[in-house]
Design a protein around this motif. Structure first.
Motif, PDB file in Angstrom:
ATOM      1  N   ALA A   8      74.139   7.967  68.323  1.00 47.77           N
ATOM      2  CA  ALA A   8      73.254   7.309  67.351  1.00 47.77           C
ATOM      3  C   ALA A   8      72.637   8.419  66.510  1.00 47.77           C
ATOM      4  O   ALA A   8      72.247   9.470  67.046  1.00 47.77           O
ATOM      5  N   ASN A  19      65.149  18.254  73.392  1.00 49.11           N
ATOM      6  CA  ASN A  19      65.990  17.631  74.418  1.00 49.11           C
ATOM      7  C   ASN A  19      65.599  16.194  74.757  1.00 49.11           C
ATOM      8  O   ASN A  19      65.623  15.773  75.917  1.00 49.11           O
ATOM      9  N   ALA A  20      65.273  15.435  73.708  1.00 48.92           N
ATOM     10  CA  ALA A  20      65.003  14.002  73.874  1.00 48.92           C
ATOM     11  C   ALA A  20      65.478  13.283  72.619  1.00 48.92           C
ATOM     12  O   ALA A  20      65.742  13.929  71.590  1.00 48.92           O
ATOM     13  N   LEU A  21      65.579  11.967  72.712  1.00 46.49           N
ATOM     14  CA  LEU A  21      65.929  11.181  71.528  1.00 46.49           C
ATOM     15  C   LEU A  21      64.712  11.083  70.610  1.00 46.49           C
ATOM     16  O   LEU A  21      63.576  11.331  71.030  1.00 46.49           O
ATOM     17  N   GLY A  44      77.112  17.244  77.939  1.00 46.40           N
ATOM     18  CA  GLY A  44      76.633  18.599  78.171  1.00 46.40           C
ATOM     19  C   GLY A  44      75.496  18.603  79.178  1.00 46.40           C
ATOM     20  O   GLY A  44      74.861  17.565  79.425  1.00 46.40           O
ATOM     21  N   GLN A  45      75.248  19.773  79.721  1.00 45.54           N
ATOM     22  CA  GLN A  45      74.199  19.918  80.737  1.00 45.54           C
ATOM     23  C   GLN A  45      72.832  19.471  80.208  1.00 45.54           C
ATOM     24  O   GLN A  45      72.044  18.859  80.918  1.00 45.54           O
ATOM     25  N   LYS A  46      72.554  19.738  78.933  1.00 50.30           N
ATOM     26  CA  LYS A  46      71.237  19.365  78.397  1.00 50.30           C
ATOM     27  C   LYS A  46      71.080  17.851  78.278  1.00 50.30           C
ATOM     28  O   LYS A  46      70.014  17.310  78.562  1.00 50.30           O
ATOM     29  N   ALA A  50      68.421  15.485  80.066  1.00 51.31           N
ATOM     30  CA  ALA A  50      67.610  14.532  79.299  1.00 51.31           C
ATOM     31  C   ALA A  50      67.697  13.134  79.920  1.00 51.31           C
ATOM     32  O   ALA A  50      66.693  12.423  80.008  1.00 51.31           O
ATOM     33  N   TYR A  65      78.157  26.144  81.974  1.00 54.34           N
ATOM     34  CA  TYR A  65      78.677  27.470  82.340  1.00 54.34           C
ATOM     35  C   TYR A  65      78.027  27.967  83.624  1.00 54.34           C
ATOM     36  O   TYR A  65      78.476  28.947  84.211  1.00 54.34           O
ATOM     37  N   LYS A  78      83.580  23.606  83.806  1.00 56.42           N
ATOM     38  CA  LYS A  78      83.096  24.791  83.095  1.00 56.42           C
ATOM     39  C   LYS A  78      83.747  25.020  81.729  1.00 56.42           C
ATOM     40  O   LYS A  78      83.390  25.967  81.037  1.00 56.42           O
ATOM     41  N   ASN A  79      84.659  24.119  81.354  1.00 54.11           N
ATOM     42  CA  ASN A  79      85.210  24.218  79.992  1.00 54.11           C
ATOM     43  C   ASN A  79      85.852  22.895  79.577  1.00 54.11           C
ATOM     44  O   ASN A  79      85.992  21.973  80.380  1.00 54.11           O
ATOM     45  N   GLY A 101      75.501  16.244  74.107  1.00 53.69           N
ATOM     46  CA  GLY A 101      74.808  16.204  72.825  1.00 53.69           C
ATOM     47  C   GLY A 101      75.552  16.951  71.728  1.00 53.69           C
ATOM     48  O   GLY A 101      76.795  16.945  71.692  1.00 53.69           O
ATOM     49  N   MET A 103      76.234  20.045  70.960  1.00 51.26           N
ATOM     50  CA  MET A 103      77.250  21.055  71.304  1.00 51.26           C
ATOM     51  C   MET A 103      78.545  20.397  71.749  1.00 51.26           C
ATOM     52  O   MET A 103      79.633  20.869  71.433  1.00 51.26           O
ATOM     53  N   TYR A 105      79.588  17.195  71.199  1.00 51.75           N
ATOM     54  CA  TYR A 105      80.279  16.466  70.113  1.00 51.75           C
ATOM     55  C   TYR A 105      81.108  17.460  69.286  1.00 51.75           C
ATOM     56  O   TYR A 105      82.239  17.182  68.924  1.00 51.75           O
TER      57      TYR A 105
HETATM   58  N1  LIG Z   1      71.396  10.510  69.472  1.00 51.26           N
HETATM   59  C1  LIG Z   1      72.353  10.524  70.395  1.00 51.26           C
HETATM   60  O1  LIG Z   1      73.248   9.665  70.407  1.00 51.26           O
HETATM   61  C2  LIG Z   1      72.361  11.598  71.430  1.00 51.26           C
HETATM   62  C3  LIG Z   1      73.324  11.602  72.436  1.00 51.26           C
HETATM   63  C4  LIG Z   1      73.304  12.635  73.372  1.00 51.26           C
HETATM   64  C5  LIG Z   1      72.340  13.625  73.300  1.00 51.26           C
HETATM   65  N2  LIG Z   1      71.425  13.573  72.285  1.00 51.26           N
HETATM   66  C6  LIG Z   1      70.421  14.631  72.151  1.00 51.26           C
HETATM   67  O2  LIG Z   1      71.094  15.864  71.974  1.00 51.26           O
HETATM   68  C7  LIG Z   1      70.264  16.922  72.498  1.00 51.26           C
HETATM   69  C8  LIG Z   1      71.062  17.754  73.464  1.00 51.26           C
HETATM   70  O3  LIG Z   1      72.160  18.336  72.764  1.00 51.26           O
HETATM   71  P1  LIG Z   1      72.475  19.907  72.877  1.00 51.26           P
HETATM   72  O4  LIG Z   1      73.502  20.222  71.858  1.00 51.26           O
HETATM   73  O5  LIG Z   1      71.183  20.644  72.837  1.00 51.26           O
HETATM   74  O6  LIG Z   1      73.029  20.050  74.362  1.00 51.26           O
HETATM   75  P2  LIG Z   1      74.297  19.401  75.123  1.00 51.26           P
HETATM   76  O7  LIG Z   1      75.472  19.376  74.191  1.00 51.26           O
HETATM   77  O8  LIG Z   1      73.891  18.132  75.754  1.00 51.26           O
HETATM   78  O9  LIG Z   1      74.514  20.449  76.311  1.00 51.26           O
HETATM   79  C9  LIG Z   1      74.703  21.815  76.030  1.00 51.26           C
HETATM   80  C10 LIG Z   1      75.033  22.537  77.312  1.00 51.26           C
HETATM   81  O10 LIG Z   1      76.352  22.176  77.717  1.00 51.26           O
HETATM   82  C11 LIG Z   1      76.984  23.294  78.316  1.00 51.26           C
HETATM   83  N3  LIG Z   1      78.144  23.662  77.492  1.00 51.26           N
HETATM   84  C12 LIG Z   1      78.256  23.618  76.143  1.00 51.26           C
HETATM   85  N4  LIG Z   1      79.480  24.005  75.745  1.00 51.26           N
HETATM   86  C13 LIG Z   1      80.165  24.294  76.875  1.00 51.26           C
HETATM   87  C14 LIG Z   1      81.495  24.744  77.137  1.00 51.26           C
HETATM   88  N5  LIG Z   1      82.369  24.960  76.142  1.00 51.26           N
HETATM   89  N6  LIG Z   1      81.865  24.948  78.414  1.00 51.26           N
HETATM   90  C15 LIG Z   1      80.989  24.725  79.415  1.00 51.26           C
HETATM   91  N7  LIG Z   1      79.711  24.298  79.250  1.00 51.26           N
HETATM   92  C16 LIG Z   1      79.315  24.076  77.986  1.00 51.26           C
HETATM   93  C17 LIG Z   1      75.952  24.414  78.378  1.00 51.26           C
HETATM   94  O11 LIG Z   1      75.258  24.212  79.608  1.00 51.26           O
HETATM   95  P3  LIG Z   1      74.659  25.464  80.490  1.00 51.26           P
HETATM   96  O12 LIG Z   1      73.503  25.947  79.664  1.00 51.26           O
HETATM   97  O13 LIG Z   1      74.285  24.825  81.786  1.00 51.26           O
HETATM   98  O14 LIG Z   1      75.778  26.456  80.602  1.00 51.26           O
HETATM   99  C18 LIG Z   1      75.053  24.046  77.204  1.00 51.26           C
HETATM  100  O15 LIG Z   1      73.757  24.576  77.324  1.00 51.26           O
HETATM  101  C19 LIG Z   1      69.047  16.217  73.092  1.00 51.26           C
HETATM  102  O16 LIG Z   1      67.997  16.199  72.144  1.00 51.26           O
HETATM  103  C20 LIG Z   1      69.549  14.817  73.360  1.00 51.26           C
HETATM  104  O17 LIG Z   1      68.489  13.876  73.406  1.00 51.26           O
HETATM  105  C21 LIG Z   1      71.407  12.596  71.378  1.00 51.26           C
END
Ligand SMILES: NC(=O)c1ccc[n+]([C@@H]2O[C@H](COP(=O)([O-])OP(=O)(O)OC[C@H]3O[C@@H](n4cnc5c(N)ncnc54)[C@H](OP(=O)(O)O)[C@@H]3O)[C@@H](O)[C@H]2O)c1
Length: 162
Positions: A8, A19-21, A44-46, A50, A65, A78-79, A101, A103, A105
């Motif tokens: 969304a 790290n929130a919506l 992703g982990q984040k 969340a 990772y 891990k990948n 999130g 990263m 996508y």
């Molecule tokens: N609006 C929506 O539909 C929606 C949906 C989902 C999330 N969100 C929002 O998106 C935000 C989070 O997104 P984000 O981009 O910060 O984080 P994310 O994509 O959820 O997670 C990132 C984490 O994933 C791991 N990672 C990333 N690439 C990797 C790879 N190639 N291999 C292995 N591990 C990998 C790492 O974890 P480690 O640090 O543990 O290594 C990295 O810190 C939040 O605000 C959430 O609320 C919104």
């Protein structure tokens, strides 16, 4: 097997902050659960942090990772290759969902065939994560349905690459 993304976004592809919506839209939450229930979800982990727990009635795959990250109830990979291999093994209903999130996508953008995108008709200047530019890539509109609540108007799009 289809590989899909579900997200969304605000008018500027905003996804979240701290790290929130950025919104609470019950109909969109319901839609997310309806579409992904019974499927493999990759995040992703984040995003996992969340959400705070494994999503029920789904097989959860979390990318990290961090070798010490091993929460209960999810597969940690891990990948991207590991994530896809496991997802293809585990998915029994024909569609794997990338649920974020930002990263993640971006990581799966090339492979994803379909995008379930809820477009919210509002801007969120405070956002700190954004969905990648998709407008020139997911150009085939499969369906479009409007919705609204007391706070927001939004449209549920399903799009594919041409
Ligand atoms: N609006 C929506 O539909 C929606 C949906 C989902 C999330 N969100 C929002 O998106 C935000 C989070 O997104 P984000 O981009 O910060 O984080 P994310 O994509 O959820 O997670 C990132 C984490 O994933 C791991 N990672 C990333 N690439 C990797 C790879 N190639 N291999 C292995 N591990 C990998 C790492 O974890 P480690 O640090 O543990 O290594 C990295 O810190 C939040 O605000 C959430 O609320 C919104």
């Amino acid at each position: 097997m289809r590989l899909s993304m579900i997200a969304a976004v605000g008018k500027n592809r905003e996804l979240g902050k701290n790290n929130a919506l950025l919104w609470n839209i019950p109909e969109d939450m319901h839609y997310f659960h309806m579409m992904t229930r019974g499927h493999v979800v990759i995040m992703g982990q984040k995003t996992f942090e969340a959400i705070g727990m494994p999503l029920k009635k789904r097989i959860n795959i979390v990318l990290s990772y961090d070798k010490l990250f091993s929460p209960q109830g999810v597969f940690v990979v891990k990948n991207k290759q590991e994530a896809l291999q496991l997802a293809y093994e585990q998915e029994k209903a024909g569609e794997i969902f990338i649920i974020g999130g930002a990263m993640i996508y971006t990581l799966f953008f090339k492979e994803a065939e379909r995008l379930y995108l809820t477009c919210i008709e509002a801007s969120f200047p405070e956002a700190d994560v954004f969905f990648p530019p998709y407008e020139d890539i997911f150009t085939k509109k499969v369906s479009e349905k409007k919705g609204n609540d007391t706070m927001f108007s939004y449209t549920f799009f399903i799009m594919e690459k041409l």
